[in-house]
Design a protein around this motif. Structure first.
Motif, PDB file in Angstrom:
ATOM      1  N   ARG A  70       0.806  -1.233   0.000  1.00 26.51           N
ATOM      2  CA  ARG A  70       0.000   0.000   0.000  1.00 26.51           C
ATOM      3  C   ARG A  70       0.836   1.280   0.000  1.00 26.51           C
ATOM      4  NH1 ARG A  70      -4.985  -1.975   0.027  1.00 26.51           N
ATOM      5  NH2 ARG A  70      -5.388  -3.876   1.186  1.00 26.51           N
ATOM      6  N   GLY A  74      -0.640   5.930  -4.417  1.00 24.48           N
ATOM      7  CA  GLY A  74      -1.509   6.841  -3.673  1.00 24.48           C
ATOM      8  C   GLY A  74      -2.927   6.312  -3.570  1.00 24.48           C
ATOM      9  N   ARG A  75      -3.623   6.710  -2.513  1.00 24.19           N
ATOM     10  CA  ARG A  75      -5.026   6.338  -2.285  1.00 24.19           C
ATOM     11  C   ARG A  75      -5.304   4.873  -2.599  1.00 24.19           C
ATOM     12  NH1 ARG A  75     -10.276   8.361  -2.176  1.00 24.19           N
ATOM     13  NH2 ARG A  75     -10.662   7.658  -4.249  1.00 24.19           N
ATOM     14  N   GLY A  76      -6.314   4.587  -3.426  1.00 25.29           N
ATOM     15  CA  GLY A  76      -6.643   3.199  -3.757  1.00 25.29           C
ATOM     16  C   GLY A  76      -5.838   2.651  -4.914  1.00 25.29           C
ATOM     17  N   THR A  78      -2.879   4.229  -8.348  1.00 29.00           N
ATOM     18  CA  THR A  78      -2.301   5.351  -9.094  1.00 29.00           C
ATOM     19  C   THR A  78      -2.005   4.903 -10.516  1.00 29.00           C
ATOM     20  OG1 THR A  78      -1.238   6.199  -7.090  1.00 29.00           O
ATOM     21  CG2 THR A  78      -0.349   6.965  -9.177  1.00 29.00           C
ATOM     22  N   THR A  86      -1.915  -0.824  -7.951  1.00 28.99           N
ATOM     23  CA  THR A  86      -2.852  -0.973  -6.842  1.00 28.99           C
ATOM     24  C   THR A  86      -2.534  -2.238  -6.048  1.00 28.99           C
ATOM     25  OG1 THR A  86      -5.210  -0.988  -6.246  1.00 28.99           O
ATOM     26  CG2 THR A  86      -4.577  -2.244  -8.209  1.00 28.99           C
ATOM     27  N   ARG A 121      -4.863  19.160  -4.675  1.00 29.74           N
ATOM     28  CA  ARG A 121      -5.036  17.883  -3.982  1.00 29.74           C
ATOM     29  C   ARG A 121      -6.498  17.524  -3.766  1.00 29.74           C
ATOM     30  NH1 ARG A 121      -0.510  15.929  -0.556  1.00 29.74           N
ATOM     31  NH2 ARG A 121      -2.237  14.832   0.415  1.00 29.74           N
ATOM     32  N   GLU A 129      -9.336  14.789 -12.107  1.00 32.79           N
ATOM     33  CA  GLU A 129     -10.187  13.846 -11.375  1.00 32.79           C
ATOM     34  C   GLU A 129     -11.653  14.033 -11.750  1.00 32.79           C
ATOM     35  OE1 GLU A 129      -9.225  11.304  -9.870  1.00 32.79           O
ATOM     36  OE2 GLU A 129      -7.125  11.768  -9.514  1.00 32.79           O
ATOM     37  N   TYR A 139     -14.375   8.887  -5.114  1.00 26.43           N
ATOM     38  CA  TYR A 139     -14.237  10.148  -4.382  1.00 26.43           C
ATOM     39  C   TYR A 139     -15.554  10.621  -3.782  1.00 26.43           C
ATOM     40  CZ  TYR A 139      -9.562  10.584  -6.258  1.00 26.43           C
ATOM     41  OH  TYR A 139      -8.247  10.375  -6.560  1.00 26.43           O
TER      42      TYR A 139
END
Length: 140
Positions: A70, A74-76, A78, A86, A121, A129, A139
């Motif tokens: 992880r 980034g996040r879930g 990239t 992922t 961001r 995004e 999101y």
């Protein structure tokens, strides 16, 4: 943008530079952008394959590199070029979202990095995004 005051001077400078016609004509021309996209894809696949134990497949318009620790993205997940990094976030809706990011990388090449960072961001105000679909990207 609504989050411009909270962003740094460098991000605002990238915004201004990206609006310059000459920079867009040369820096975003496919002859310049495509090699950057190919380089980013190669780097992303190499990173993803090595850290994910070579769990690489092609799904939803992206090269999915799964099984990464992880801390490696980034996040879930990239997207770097055409490579989506992922651990296990590979729902169809997420892959649709990431395929839009792949198309953005293809259009902007390595210029995508400062452009994305300059967009902010907060995903709700980040044009990349929003274009990829906030709900599909998880999101909302």
């Amino acid at each position: 943008m609504t989050d411009a005051p909270s962003r740094g001077r460098a991000a605002r400078a990238v915004d201004r530079l990206a609006r310059t016609r000459a920079v867009r004509a040369v820096g975003l021309h496919p002859v310049v952008a495509r090699p950057g996209y190919w380089f980013a894809t190669a780097a992303g696949v190499a990173w993803g394959a090595l850290l994910g134990g070579f769990r690489v497949s092609r799904r939803g318009g992206v090269i999915v590199c799964a099984g990464l620790p992880r801390w490696a993205f980034g996040r879930g997940g990239t997207t770097i070029g055409a490579a989506y990094l992922t651990h296990d976030n590979t729902r169809d809706s997420v892959l649709e979202h990431e395929a839009v990011h792949r198309a953005q990388w293809k259009r902007y090449g390595l210029a995508f990095i400062p452009l994305y960072l300059a967009a902010g961001r907060d995903a709700r105000h980040n044009r990349f995004e929003v274009e990829a679909g906030l709900e599909k990207g998880g999101y909302r």
